[in-house]
Design an enzyme around this catalytic site. Structure first.
Site, PDB file in Angstrom:
ATOM      1  N   CYS A  90      63.773  25.095  -0.958  1.00  0.00           N
ATOM      2  CA  CYS A  90      65.022  24.338  -0.829  1.00  0.00           C
ATOM      3  C   CYS A  90      65.654  24.568   0.553  1.00  0.00           C
ATOM      4  O   CYS A  90      65.136  24.100   1.539  1.00  0.00           O
ATOM      5  CB  CYS A  90      65.970  24.689  -1.974  1.00  0.00           C
ATOM      6  N   HIS A 207      62.620  24.231  -7.110  1.00  0.00           N
ATOM      7  CA  HIS A 207      62.840  25.677  -7.228  1.00  0.00           C
ATOM      8  C   HIS A 207      61.840  26.352  -8.165  1.00  0.00           C
ATOM      9  O   HIS A 207      62.096  26.462  -9.363  1.00  0.00           O
ATOM     10  CB  HIS A 207      64.260  25.922  -7.739  1.00  0.00           C
ATOM     11  N   GLU A 209      61.245  29.498  -8.358  1.00  0.00           N
ATOM     12  CA  GLU A 209      61.759  30.797  -8.829  1.00  0.00           C
ATOM     13  C   GLU A 209      62.538  30.658 -10.140  1.00  0.00           C
ATOM     14  O   GLU A 209      62.724  31.639 -10.859  1.00  0.00           O
ATOM     15  CB  GLU A 209      62.625  31.464  -7.736  1.00  0.00           C
TER      16      GLU A 209
END
Lengths: 232, 79
Positions: A90, A207, A209
């Site tokens: 990002c 994302h 994560e």
């Protein structure tokens, strides 16, 4: 055999806000997450780098522009140029673009709105170390959360991107079809992620994560973080 | 010295913000406005005696940080 736990540097800028989740994701994938402050001129002995999401320096000037010129990015550039793995997520991708480590630039989303939703992504490359746990054509579902994700490159740059096959991920339908209707932000060629020519630098708007711990949903993000840990 | 830096999106880069502003202007009756492009204006105080040197330094700063040459053009005026 000794147990190897690669050290992954998670870079923190003023305004980073995905760093804690990124560190947890690294640990879940068997790495040792080491926070690295933006003023640090060296990478504290880490063998892999993760640039997390957020709003570094409040997105002043252009998203990622100020962070790209911080002391730590000199060290990240050196690490990348020596072939060290770097994953930018990002704001991390925005920073890699502004630093010139990946091609093109980000414009505000076509809708001018901050978009926070789950999207489908088609894997376009699986022959680089950081994408090695994925398969071309595979469809992933990951969240995006950004206002500047409208990737752009002038024709001559885009031609090179295509020729060198630098597109890693594209926005698509649940079935893997790439079409404007499934492009959330207007990105050229529906680009959601890019790699460099050498394949050791990967940047992506979605994302990963957020989708490593199975508690939070199907772990579509794990192959990215696990690959970073494994090759570091 | 006072230096003015104007930064604008390159001609071939879409400006959704400018387009949104144009649509509202049309709605308000400013139908003669056919296009709007939004840019940035920066005013710098720069120490130095020689105008050309000051200009060269600010242009260098534009290329390095103030503008992104992939999507933006810049114009430097030493006032």
């Amino acid at each position: 055999m000794t147990w190897r736990r690669p050290k992954i540097g998670v870079v923190r800028f003023p305004g980073s806000n995905r760093d804690a989740d990124a560190m947890r994701a690294v640990e879940l994938c068997g790495g040792e997450a080491v926070p690295v402050w933006h003023e640090s001129e060296d990478l504290l002995g880490v063998t892999g780098v993760l640039i997390p999401g957020g709003f570094s320096y409040g997105d002043y000037l252009r998203a990622g522009a100020m962070a790209a010129h911080s002391p730590v990015m000199k060290a990240v550039r050196k690490h990348a140029e020596a072939g060290g793995p770097v994953l930018g997520i990002c704001n991390g991708l925005q920073i890699l673009l502004e630093a010139g480590l990946l091609p093109g630039a980000m414009l505000p989303n076509r809708s001018l709105r901050f978009i926070h939703k789950e999207v489908f992504l088609r894997v376009e490359r699986d022959d680089t170390p950081l994408l090695g746990k994925l398969r071309c054509g595979q469809v992933l579902r990951l969240p995006i959360a950004h206002k500047e994700g409208n990737w752009f490159a002038p024709p001559e740059v885009f031609q090179e991107v295509e020729r060198q096959r630098l597109i890693a991920l594209r926005y698509c339908s649940a079935e893997g079809e790439v079409a404007e209707a499934y492009n959330p932000n207007g990105a050229l060629a529906a680009v959601a992620g890019l790699t460099n020519r050498e394949g050791n630098v990967l940047g992506m708007m979605p994302h990963p994560e957020c989708r490593v711990d199975p508690f939070l949903g199907e772990p579509f993000g794990k192959p990215f973080i696990a690959a970073l840990v494994e090759v570091s | 010295m006072k230096v003015e830096v104007r930064i604008s999106l390159k001609r071939d880069v879409l400006d959704p913000q400018g387009e949104a502003i144009r649509r509202v202007l049309t709605r308000l009756g400013y139908t003669e406005v056919s296009a709007v492009r939004v840019g940035k204006l920066m005013l710098l105080d720069v120490e130095g005696e020689e105008r050309e040197h000051v200009r060269a330094r600010v242009e260098e700063a534009c290329r390095e940080l103030l503008a992104n040459p992939i999507i933006e053009d810049f114009e430097v005026r030493v006032l």
